[in-house]
Design an enzyme around this catalytic site. Structure first.
Site, mmCIF file in Angstrom:
data_model
loop_
_atom_site.group_PDB
_atom_site.id
_atom_site.type_symbol
_atom_site.label_atom_id
_atom_site.label_comp_id
_atom_site.label_asym_id
_atom_site.label_seq_id
_atom_site.Cartn_x
_atom_site.Cartn_y
_atom_site.Cartn_z
ATOM 1 C CG ASN A 164 -1.929 0.806 1.452
ATOM 2 O OD1 ASN A 164 -1.619 2.227 0.529
ATOM 3 N ND2 ASN A 164 -2.617 1.477 2.735
ATOM 4 C CD1 TRP A 165 3.770 1.236 -2.548
ATOM 5 C CD2 TRP A 165 3.463 2.174 -4.688
ATOM 6 N NE1 TRP A 165 4.508 0.345 -3.616
ATOM 7 C CE2 TRP A 165 4.256 0.771 -4.609
ATOM 8 C CE3 TRP A 165 3.200 3.450 -5.853
ATOM 9 C CZ2 TRP A 165 5.104 1.255 -5.878
ATOM 10 C CZ3 TRP A 165 4.088 2.774 -6.815
ATOM 11 C CH2 TRP A 165 4.599 1.962 -7.159
ATOM 12 C CE LYS A 166 -0.125 2.715 4.547
ATOM 13 N NZ LYS A 166 0.185 3.745 6.379
ATOM 14 C CG HIS A 191 -5.710 1.906 5.495
ATOM 15 N ND1 HIS A 191 -5.266 2.686 6.496
ATOM 16 C CD2 HIS A 191 -5.289 1.104 5.507
ATOM 17 C CE1 HIS A 191 -4.373 2.342 6.067
ATOM 18 N NE2 HIS A 191 -4.059 1.330 5.587
ATOM 19 C CD GLU A 211 -2.874 4.952 6.241
ATOM 20 O OE1 GLU A 211 -3.362 5.297 5.647
ATOM 21 O OE2 GLU A 211 -2.141 4.160 7.364
ATOM 22 C CD GLU A 227 -3.381 -2.711 7.669
ATOM 23 O OE1 GLU A 227 -2.939 -3.039 7.265
ATOM 24 O OE2 GLU A 227 -4.117 -2.286 8.079
ATOM 25 N N GLY A 261 2.279 1.969 10.847
ATOM 26 C CA GLY A 261 3.477 3.044 10.618
ATOM 27 C C GLY A 261 4.572 3.874 11.863
ATOM 28 C CB SER A 276 5.465 -1.996 12.081
ATOM 29 O OG SER A 276 4.805 -0.694 11.911
ATOM 30 N N GLY A 280 2.863 -0.920 4.345
ATOM 31 C CA GLY A 280 2.708 0.359 4.048
ATOM 32 C C GLY A 280 4.390 0.564 4.039
ATOM 33 N N GLY A 281 4.867 0.809 4.902
ATOM 34 C CA GLY A 281 6.500 1.446 4.280
ATOM 35 C C GLY A 281 7.137 0.462 4.047
HETATM 36 C C1 PEP Z 1 -0.414 -0.120 6.095
HETATM 37 O O1 PEP Z 1 -0.638 1.283 5.722
HETATM 38 O O2 PEP Z 1 -1.915 -0.888 5.746
HETATM 39 C C2 PEP Z 1 0.008 -0.457 6.947
HETATM 40 C C3 PEP Z 1 0.314 -2.132 7.328
HETATM 41 O O3 PEP Z 1 1.539 0.084 6.946
HETATM 42 P P1 PEP Z 1 3.335 -0.246 7.744
HETATM 43 O O4 PEP Z 1 3.203 -1.241 6.748
HETATM 44 O O5 PEP Z 1 3.994 0.918 6.875
HETATM 45 O O6 PEP Z 1 2.676 0.055 8.793
#
Ligand code: PEP
Length: 251
Positions: free
Chosen positions: A9-11, A95, A97, A167, A173, A213, A234-235
């Site tokens: 997920n590049w956000k 999600h 966010e 999640e 993040g 993470s 994500g990251g």
């Molecule tokens: C996400 O955005 O779904 C996520 C899990 O981010 P991260 O891996 O950065 O925690």
């Protein structure tokens, strides 16, 4: 056996050229694998181009969100019909966010899950608890309720083709990861919820990702768990090198 699914997920990150060169590397490098499905969810601006680039590859493309209507006067939105039309195969729904900053409710997530299926998209349904909810011992209740609401009215034949991403919000993040055992426990509770709703066969077939993470250093342990069938990342999905390591771990 459930095929693993690693989704990035590049956000709201990356310029067009960065998105292009990452995808070129991925398409050139990711081997066809029976064990793992690879998906990238870029900002919507890049969906068309990346879907074109991945047409004859094993990499799938997903949207990070969508509207529930097939079309209409909804300024700024994208529809499931548009996504299918350009070759997008997946959509992240609910999600944290989106829930937190864009008021996406369980009811809206449910309508979007219906819409995704109507247009042949695979929904990646995100559920997870806040730190306060976890500390109050409410994790399983919270995720079970989110799952039940997201799947309300979804047919038995479609349910096993959905993906659920567990999640924990406090792990997104932040660099904090749930322990593999704990993530597995909650993913197992999610599988039980699906079993209550649809029976054991559906629960055994549906894939559950862990997200929060995830990185090359912790993916092996997470994937070794019974109920964890992949990761929503994500990251660590922003750099091709680290994302490729995650795919390798899933292969
Ligand atoms: C996400 O955005 O779904 C996520 C899990 O981010 P991260 O891996 O950065 O925690």
């Amino acid at each position: 056996m459930r095929k693993r699914i690693i989704a990035g997920n590049w956000k709201m990150y990356k310029k067009a050229e960065e998105a292009r060169s990452f995808m070129k590397e991925l398409v050139d490098t990711v081997p066809a694998s029976e064990n793992v499905e690879t998906v990238i969810c870029p900002p919507s601006l890049y969906l068309y181009e990346l879907a074109e680039m991945t047409k004859s590859s094993t990499v799938g493309i997903g949207a990070q969100t969508m509207h529930e209507a097939k079309e209409g006067a909804f300024t700024g939105e994208i529809s499931p019909k548009m996504l299918t039309d350009i070759g997008v195969g997946y959509v992240i729904l609910g999600h944290s966010e989106r829930r937190q900053y864009f008021n996406e409710t369980d009811e809206a997530v449910n309508r979007k899950v219906h819409a995704a299926f109507e247009y042949g998209l695979t929904p990646i349904v995100c559920v997870g608890e806040t730190l306060e909810e976890r500390e109050a011992g409410k994790t399983v209740d919270i995720v079970a309720t989110q799952v039940k609401k997201a799947f309300e009215g979804i047919a038995d034949s479609l349910a096993p083709t959905a993906v659920i991403a567990y999640e924990p919000i406090w792990a997104i993040g932040t660099g904090k990861t749930a322990t593999a055992e704990n993530a597995n426990e909650v993913c197992g509770a999610i599988r039980n919820t699906i079993s209550e709703l649809y029976g054991k066969d559906v629960a055994d077939a549906l894939r559950i990702q862990y997200g929060g993470s995830v990185k090359p250093a912790n993916i092996d342990e997470l994937l070794s768990m019974e109920h964890i069938d992949g990761a929503l990342v994500g990251g660590a999905s922003l750099e091709a090198a680290s994302f490729l390591k995650l795919i390798e771990a899933g292969s």
